[in-house]
Each structure stands twice: as structure tokens, then as C-alpha cells.
Design a protein around this motif. Sequence first.
Motif, PDB file in Angstrom:
ATOM      1  N   LEU A 150       0.811  -1.221   0.000  1.00  9.11           N
ATOM      2  CA  LEU A 150       0.000   0.000   0.000  1.00  9.11           C
ATOM      3  C   LEU A 150       0.846   1.273   0.000  1.00  9.11           C
ATOM      4  O   LEU A 150       0.316   2.354  -0.246  1.00  9.11           O
ATOM      5  N   GLY A 151       2.130   1.132   0.284  1.00 12.25           N
ATOM      6  CA  GLY A 151       2.983   2.312   0.363  1.00 12.25           C
ATOM      7  C   GLY A 151       2.623   3.180   1.555  1.00 12.25           C
ATOM      8  O   GLY A 151       2.580   4.396   1.460  1.00 12.25           O
ATOM      9  N   PHE A 152       2.381   2.551   2.691  1.00 14.71           N
ATOM     10  CA  PHE A 152       2.007   3.276   3.907  1.00 14.71           C
ATOM     11  C   PHE A 152       3.116   3.159   4.937  1.00 14.71           C
ATOM     12  O   PHE A 152       3.519   2.054   5.284  1.00 14.71           O
ATOM     13  N   GLN A 206       7.308   7.446  -3.285  1.00 10.83           N
ATOM     14  CA  GLN A 206       6.821   8.658  -3.934  1.00 10.83           C
ATOM     15  C   GLN A 206       5.874   8.393  -5.098  1.00 10.83           C
ATOM     16  O   GLN A 206       5.322   9.322  -5.670  1.00 10.83           O
ATOM     17  N   THR A 207       5.682   7.145  -5.447  1.00  7.65           N
ATOM     18  CA  THR A 207       4.785   6.777  -6.547  1.00  7.65           C
ATOM     19  C   THR A 207       3.889   5.639  -6.094  1.00  7.65           C
ATOM     20  O   THR A 207       4.349   4.707  -5.441  1.00  7.65           O
ATOM     21  N   ALA A 254      -0.200   9.977  -1.294  1.00  6.85           N
ATOM     22  CA  ALA A 254      -1.567  10.524  -1.250  1.00  6.85           C
ATOM     23  C   ALA A 254      -1.785  11.393  -0.017  1.00  6.85           C
ATOM     24  O   ALA A 254      -2.474  12.404  -0.070  1.00  6.85           O
ATOM     25  N   PHE A 255      -1.167  10.998   1.115  1.00  7.01           N
ATOM     26  CA  PHE A 255      -1.323  11.740   2.379  1.00  7.01           C
ATOM     27  C   PHE A 255      -0.234  12.798   2.565  1.00  7.01           C
ATOM     28  O   PHE A 255      -0.225  13.487   3.578  1.00  7.01           O
TER      29      PHE A 255
END
Length: 150
Positions: A89-91, A138-139, A145-146
Amino acid sequence: MHALWLSGAEWLAVMRIGLGLWWLESWRHKDKRAWLERGTGISWAADIAERHRWPWVKTGFQRVVQPWPRLMAYLVLGAELALGLGLVLGFLTPIALVAALLLNLVYFLLMIHDWAEQGQNAMMALICLVGFFAMSWQTWSLDRAFGLFL
């Protein structure tokens, strides 16, 4: 410049997501009942630590892991799931990449003299380093998004 159909940043995101899927598969394929009720994962690791060529690995395992096998089983399973989700999720990606690197190094050190998955651990650690220093969050990420870690 686009390499094939994706940009360099997008390929880094693909690499990060692939690493996350690798962690999710590591979590998925474990027999959770055996890990949590019978402690099979921790007892397997204890056997490896007992035979380890470096005495400090055995001693460290006996002091840190063996006294709390159930807690450590939950910790390993929870860490693999959290790392997988975080990377896919890239979190909190930079934190997940550092934690994944550390967990891979622990796995690598524990099993350094054994047959078990050394190439996998080395490649996962390399992906963590590249993903971290190339800022792969970064992508295609919730961090982006946040507005985190920009």
C-alpha cells in the motif's frame, strides 16, 4: 524518460510492491495454528540457533526469543503481515523498508550456515536498500496521497 512503458519511479514502486507481496506470501504460507499453538516456527529457529557456528547467535536467541516463544510467534507473524501491507500500500514505507531490512538481516544471520533461503534474504535486503534510498514511496503509495515523507 520511460523505460519500456513505466517511468523509473514507477518501476521502483513495482519493486516495492513486489517486495510487499513477498512478505505477504511469507505470512500466508505459514501454518498459523502450528505457529501460535505449538510454536513450530520458534522451535525450528531454536534448533537452528542451537547448532549455529557463532555462539553469540545462540546466546542471543536463548535470551531474547526462547523465553517468550508465543509472543515471538505473534511478533514474527504480525511483522510479516504489517511489512507486506505497508509495502504494497505504500504506507509508512520508509519505516517498513527499514524494519524489513532488519528482519531480513536477522533471518540471514540466523540461517547463515544453513541451506535455507539465503538468496531470498539477500535479495529482499537489497530491495529494501534500493527502495529506501530511491524513495520508492513517492509513486503509487498512500504516503504520497497523504503527503507523508515527501
